[in-house]
Write an enzyme that holds these catalytic residues in place. Structure first.
Site, PDB file in Angstrom:
ATOM      1  N   HIS A 287     -12.117 -13.867   2.509  1.00  0.00           N
ATOM      2  CA  HIS A 287     -13.303 -13.025   2.343  1.00  0.00           C
ATOM      3  C   HIS A 287     -14.514 -13.839   1.915  1.00  0.00           C
ATOM      4  O   HIS A 287     -15.625 -13.596   2.382  1.00  0.00           O
ATOM      5  CB  HIS A 287     -13.018 -11.898   1.342  1.00  0.00           C
ATOM      6  CG  HIS A 287     -11.940 -10.975   1.809  1.00  0.00           C
ATOM      7  ND1 HIS A 287     -11.494  -9.926   1.061  1.00  0.00           N
ATOM      8  CD2 HIS A 287     -11.215 -10.946   2.968  1.00  0.00           C
ATOM      9  CE1 HIS A 287     -10.537  -9.280   1.726  1.00  0.00           C
ATOM     10  NE2 HIS A 287     -10.351  -9.885   2.882  1.00  0.00           N
TER      11      HIS A 287
ATOM     12  N   ASP B 267      -2.001 -12.996   1.321  1.00  0.00           N
ATOM     13  CA  ASP B 267      -2.477 -11.860   2.109  1.00  0.00           C
ATOM     14  C   ASP B 267      -2.869 -12.397   3.479  1.00  0.00           C
ATOM     15  O   ASP B 267      -4.047 -12.605   3.765  1.00  0.00           O
ATOM     16  CB  ASP B 267      -3.665 -11.178   1.419  1.00  0.00           C
ATOM     17  CG  ASP B 267      -4.044  -9.897   2.140  1.00  0.00           C
ATOM     18  OD1 ASP B 267      -3.284  -9.472   3.034  1.00  0.00           O
ATOM     19  OD2 ASP B 267      -5.100  -9.327   1.828  1.00  0.00           O
TER      20      ASP B 267
ATOM     21  N   ASP C 190      -5.632 -13.384  -3.616  1.00  0.00           N
ATOM     22  CA  ASP C 190      -5.139 -13.264  -2.244  1.00  0.00           C
ATOM     23  C   ASP C 190      -5.350 -14.591  -1.530  1.00  0.00           C
ATOM     24  O   ASP C 190      -6.496 -14.981  -1.238  1.00  0.00           O
ATOM     25  CB  ASP C 190      -5.877 -12.142  -1.483  1.00  0.00           C
ATOM     26  CG  ASP C 190      -5.273 -10.763  -1.762  1.00  0.00           C
ATOM     27  OD1 ASP C 190      -4.351 -10.667  -2.594  1.00  0.00           O
ATOM     28  OD2 ASP C 190      -5.731  -9.789  -1.133  1.00  0.00           O
TER      29      ASP C 190
ATOM     30  N   GLU D 279     -10.179 -13.105  -2.536  1.00  0.00           N
ATOM     31  CA  GLU D 279      -9.415 -13.551  -1.356  1.00  0.00           C
ATOM     32  C   GLU D 279     -10.132 -14.704  -0.666  1.00  0.00           C
ATOM     33  O   GLU D 279     -11.327 -14.615  -0.370  1.00  0.00           O
ATOM     34  CB  GLU D 279      -9.227 -12.390  -0.376  1.00  0.00           C
ATOM     35  CG  GLU D 279      -8.570 -12.867   0.928  1.00  0.00           C
ATOM     36  CD  GLU D 279      -8.101 -11.758   1.835  1.00  0.00           C
ATOM     37  OE1 GLU D 279      -7.511 -10.778   1.327  1.00  0.00           O
ATOM     38  OE2 GLU D 279      -8.320 -11.873   3.059  1.00  0.00           O
TER      39      GLU D 279
ATOM     40  N   ASP E  78      -7.159 -14.087   8.538  1.00  0.00           N
ATOM     41  CA  ASP E  78      -5.922 -14.000   7.735  1.00  0.00           C
ATOM     42  C   ASP E  78      -4.889 -15.056   8.100  1.00  0.00           C
ATOM     43  O   ASP E  78      -3.693 -14.761   8.212  1.00  0.00           O
ATOM     44  CB  ASP E  78      -5.271 -12.600   7.877  1.00  0.00           C
ATOM     45  CG  ASP E  78      -6.022 -11.536   7.105  1.00  0.00           C
ATOM     46  OD1 ASP E  78      -6.784 -11.887   6.187  1.00  0.00           O
ATOM     47  OD2 ASP E  78      -5.833 -10.346   7.412  1.00  0.00           O
TER      48      ASP E  78
ATOM     49  N   MET F 208       2.513  -5.906  -7.742  1.00  0.00           N
ATOM     50  CA  MET F 208       1.204  -5.298  -7.434  1.00  0.00           C
ATOM     51  C   MET F 208       1.382  -4.168  -6.422  1.00  0.00           C
ATOM     52  O   MET F 208       2.263  -4.221  -5.576  1.00  0.00           O
ATOM     53  CB  MET F 208       0.270  -6.389  -6.858  1.00  0.00           C
ATOM     54  CG  MET F 208      -1.103  -5.937  -6.455  1.00  0.00           C
ATOM     55  SD  MET F 208      -1.224  -5.362  -4.749  1.00  0.00           S
ATOM     56  CE  MET F 208      -1.904  -6.801  -3.938  1.00  0.00           C
TER      57      MET F 208
ATOM     58  N   LYS G   8     -15.074  -7.961  -0.127  1.00  0.00           N
ATOM     59  CA  LYS G   8     -15.100  -8.492   1.244  1.00  0.00           C
ATOM     60  C   LYS G   8     -16.486  -8.197   1.800  1.00  0.00           C
ATOM     61  O   LYS G   8     -17.011  -7.104   1.565  1.00  0.00           O
ATOM     62  CB  LYS G   8     -14.014  -7.805   2.079  1.00  0.00           C
ATOM     63  CG  LYS G   8     -13.819  -8.394   3.461  1.00  0.00           C
ATOM     64  CD  LYS G   8     -12.621  -7.739   4.160  1.00  0.00           C
ATOM     65  CE  LYS G   8     -12.360  -8.379   5.497  1.00  0.00           C
ATOM     66  NZ  LYS G   8     -11.227  -7.756   6.203  1.00  0.00           N
TER      67      LYS G   8
ATOM     68  N   HIS H 138       0.883  -1.166   0.000  1.00  0.00           N
ATOM     69  CA  HIS H 138       0.000   0.000   0.000  1.00  0.00           C
ATOM     70  C   HIS H 138       0.922   1.217   0.000  1.00  0.00           C
ATOM     71  O   HIS H 138       1.997   1.170   0.617  1.00  0.00           O
ATOM     72  CB  HIS H 138      -0.834   0.106   1.265  1.00  0.00           C
ATOM     73  CG  HIS H 138      -1.746  -1.046   1.532  1.00  0.00           C
ATOM     74  ND1 HIS H 138      -1.357  -2.175   2.197  1.00  0.00           N
ATOM     75  CD2 HIS H 138      -3.061  -1.215   1.260  1.00  0.00           C
ATOM     76  CE1 HIS H 138      -2.381  -2.997   2.309  1.00  0.00           C
ATOM     77  NE2 HIS H 138      -3.430  -2.443   1.752  1.00  0.00           N
TER      78      HIS H 138
ATOM     79  N   ASP I  74     -12.005 -11.573  10.986  1.00  0.00           N
ATOM     80  CA  ASP I  74     -11.103 -11.651   9.824  1.00  0.00           C
ATOM     81  C   ASP I  74      -9.749 -12.219  10.266  1.00  0.00           C
ATOM     82  O   ASP I  74      -8.932 -11.515  10.830  1.00  0.00           O
ATOM     83  CB  ASP I  74     -10.960 -10.214   9.303  1.00  0.00           C
ATOM     84  CG  ASP I  74     -10.069 -10.112   8.104  1.00  0.00           C
ATOM     85  OD1 ASP I  74      -9.705 -11.148   7.529  1.00  0.00           O
ATOM     86  OD2 ASP I  74      -9.741  -8.968   7.746  1.00  0.00           O
TER      87      ASP I  74
ATOM     88  N   ASP J 185       2.409   1.695   3.326  1.00  0.00           N
ATOM     89  CA  ASP J 185       3.330   0.674   3.873  1.00  0.00           C
ATOM     90  C   ASP J 185       4.749   1.110   3.555  1.00  0.00           C
ATOM     91  O   ASP J 185       5.681   0.847   4.308  1.00  0.00           O
ATOM     92  CB  ASP J 185       3.156  -0.693   3.201  1.00  0.00           C
ATOM     93  CG  ASP J 185       1.778  -1.283   3.401  1.00  0.00           C
ATOM     94  OD1 ASP J 185       1.121  -0.916   4.384  1.00  0.00           O
ATOM     95  OD2 ASP J 185       1.384  -2.120   2.568  1.00  0.00           O
TER      96      ASP J 185
ATOM     97  N   GLU K  35     -11.127  -6.085  -5.192  1.00  0.00           N
ATOM     98  CA  GLU K  35     -11.155  -7.112  -4.143  1.00  0.00           C
ATOM     99  C   GLU K  35     -12.407  -6.943  -3.283  1.00  0.00           C
ATOM    100  O   GLU K  35     -12.604  -5.892  -2.678  1.00  0.00           O
ATOM    101  CB  GLU K  35      -9.887  -6.981  -3.289  1.00  0.00           C
ATOM    102  CG  GLU K  35      -9.839  -7.954  -2.121  1.00  0.00           C
ATOM    103  CD  GLU K  35      -8.518  -7.877  -1.362  1.00  0.00           C
ATOM    104  OE1 GLU K  35      -7.537  -7.275  -1.874  1.00  0.00           O
ATOM    105  OE2 GLU K  35      -8.467  -8.406  -0.241  1.00  0.00           O
TER     106      GLU K  35
HETATM  107  C1  GCO Z   1      -8.125  -7.103   4.354  1.00  0.00           C
HETATM  108  C2  GCO Z   1      -7.767  -7.021   2.899  1.00  0.00           C
HETATM  109  C3  GCO Z   1      -6.523  -6.261   2.625  1.00  0.00           C
HETATM  110  C4  GCO Z   1      -6.307  -6.002   1.155  1.00  0.00           C
HETATM  111  C5  GCO Z   1      -5.192  -5.064   0.973  1.00  0.00           C
HETATM  112  C6  GCO Z   1      -4.826  -4.874  -0.475  1.00  0.00           C
HETATM  113  O1  GCO Z   1      -8.994  -7.896   4.676  1.00  0.00           O
HETATM  114  O2  GCO Z   1      -7.537  -6.374   5.162  1.00  0.00           O
HETATM  115  O3  GCO Z   1      -7.657  -8.323   2.410  1.00  0.00           O
HETATM  116  O4  GCO Z   1      -5.425  -6.943   3.167  1.00  0.00           O
HETATM  117  O5  GCO Z   1      -6.069  -7.168   0.453  1.00  0.00           O
HETATM  118  O6  GCO Z   1      -5.556  -3.849   1.536  1.00  0.00           O
HETATM  119  O7  GCO Z   1      -5.761  -4.161  -1.102  1.00  0.00           O
HETATM  120 MN    MN Z   2      -6.748  -9.097   0.670  1.00  0.00          MN
HETATM  121 MN    MN Z   3      -8.488  -9.785   3.863  1.00  0.00          MN
END
Ligand code: GCO
Ligand code: MN
Ligand code: MN
Length: 388
Positions: free
Chosen positions: A221, A288, A246, A218, A258, A89, A184, A55, A256, A58, A182
């Site tokens: 998601h 991700d 992702d 993702e 991850d 990306m 979610k 990002h 969430d 980041d 993307e």
């Molecule tokens: C989340 C998202 C993010 C995006 C990222 C790239 O759930 O936080 O998946 O990680 O993928 O911001 O756009």
């Molecule tokens: Mn993501």
């Molecule tokens: Mn995510």
């Protein structure tokens, strides 16, 4: 085993925010020291990744001066050169700063919408500067807690106008860039707009340059929404829209998470990897996800290696599945076709419709036939459990 060692040609990528996660969560402080972007590039190179994504913030903190930004970019560029890592990306952080508390492109405040566009234009330039070919849009704050606050149709229109603007910008600048949206369903907002990959695919078709825009589905998601991730990926692939992916993992119905790729639903991860490998997906395999909060720096490497290793193991399992004589002969039987129905399929003709209406089908016999999917699934499970 040698073929389970991640190498650049596998095109495994991670975001700076993934291996850079300090373990902070809504209930607790960080458990790990922050690392600079350059340090993270070296960490990723050590574990065999191909690329690193970011990002805008980041890489460059939102309040950095121009001189600070230049110094950070210089260090980052040096780390990329030293390691050979690429930046396939990039994306914009449109969710962290309080200014985006009610959304970015869909905010009710025109000033916030304009600022979000300015931030994105600058972030696109930054991504392109480092060679990104895919630009991701994740609208983390594009939603509501209370639907009395926003008009959902207006939100769609605002989102569309912004995407059209960015497509024109990329064309105007001569950037070789594709956009990946993307979806979610929720978190951090109570509900997010365009909550699934399917919603995104429909939205894309309404844009001025649908050819430039695809999706970045993702795992977590779609699992949050309780739906089959691989099916959504297949739909995106079939539509020519799978620009990025992702990878991570997630128990349905939870926060969430991850998690490390493949750490929760091995079977779903297997079908996903098998799909990507079978169709010959050539894009990045982007993770991700982030390490458990319990981990130190060594644990972060275990996490990153684990994501890639599990992918490679499942890729081998997919190969094994495709070569297993018992599974394949079962699939041949399941897919048997003696051609007798072929005249009824394909393009419509009135003759075909007439013939079809007159045809005789033994419905009871057709319905009574066992399909052997129990056997097939058990063979798959045994293969995954390593006893085949
Ligand atoms: C989340 C998202 C993010 C995006 C990222 C790239 O759930 O936080 O998946 O990680 O993928 O911001 O756009
Ligand atoms: Mn993501
Ligand atoms: Mn995510």
């Amino acid at each position: 085993m040698n073929n389970l060692v991640p190498r650049p040609e596998h095109q495994f990528t991670f975001g700076l925010w993934t291996v850079g996660s300090t373990g902070r969560d809504p209930f607790g402080a960080p458990t790990r020291e922050p690392k600079s972007p350059a340090e993270l590039v070296h960490l990723l190179a050590d574990v065999g990744a191909y690329g690193v994504n970011f990002h805008d913030n980041d890489l460059i903190p939102i309040d950095a001066t121009a001189a600070e930004a230049e110094a950070i970019k210089k260090d980052f560029r040096k780390a990329l050169a030293e390691t050979g890592l690429t930046v396939p990306m990039a994306t914009t952080n449109l969710f962290y700063d309080p200014v985006f508390k009610d959304g970015a492109f869909t905010s009710n405040d025109p000033k916030v919408r304009a600022y979000a566009m300015q931030k994105t234009l600058r972030a696109i330039d930054l991504g392109v500067e480092f060679g990104a070919g895919v630009y991701v849009f994740w609208g983390g704050r594009e939603g509501t807690e209370s639907d009395s606050s926003k008009n959902p149709v207006e939100a769609i229109k605002r989102n569309r106008e912004a995407m059209n603007f960015f497509c024109e910008y990329a064309l105007d600048q001569g950037y070789n860039l594709r956009f990946a949206l993307e979806a979610k369903p929720n978190e951090p907002r109570g509900d997010l707009y365009n909550p699934t990959t399917g919603h995104m695919l429909a939205f894309i078709e309404t844009l001025d340059h649908p050819d430039m825009v695809g999706v970045n589905p993702e795992v977590a998601h779609e699992h949050m929404a309780g739906i089959n991730f691989m099916h959504g990926v297949a739909q995106a692939w079939e539509a020519g829209k799978l620009f990025h992916i992702d990878l991570n993992d997630q128990y349905p119905g939870r926060y969430d998470q991850d998690f490390r790729f493949g750490s929760r639903d091995i079977k779903a991860a297997f079908y996903l990897v098998k799909f990507l490998e079978d169709v010959g997906y050539t894009g990045m395999r982007h993770f991700d996800a982030h390490a458990y909060r319990t981990e130190d720096d060594a644990g972060v490497k275990d996490f990153a290696l684990g994501c890639m290793r599990t992918y490679l193991i499942l890729k081998e399992k997919a190969d094994q599945f495709n070569q297993d004589p018992e599974i394949q002969s079962l699939l041949d039987e399941i897919n048997a076709d003696d051609g007798s129905m072929t005249p009824y399929f394909g393009a419509y003709s009135s003759g075909k419709a007439k013939a079809l209406k007159e045809a005789h089908f033994d419905r009871n016999a057709m319905g009574a036939r066992g399909l052997q999917y129990e056997r097939l699934d058990q063979l798959t499970i045994e293969l995954l459990l390593g006893v085949r």
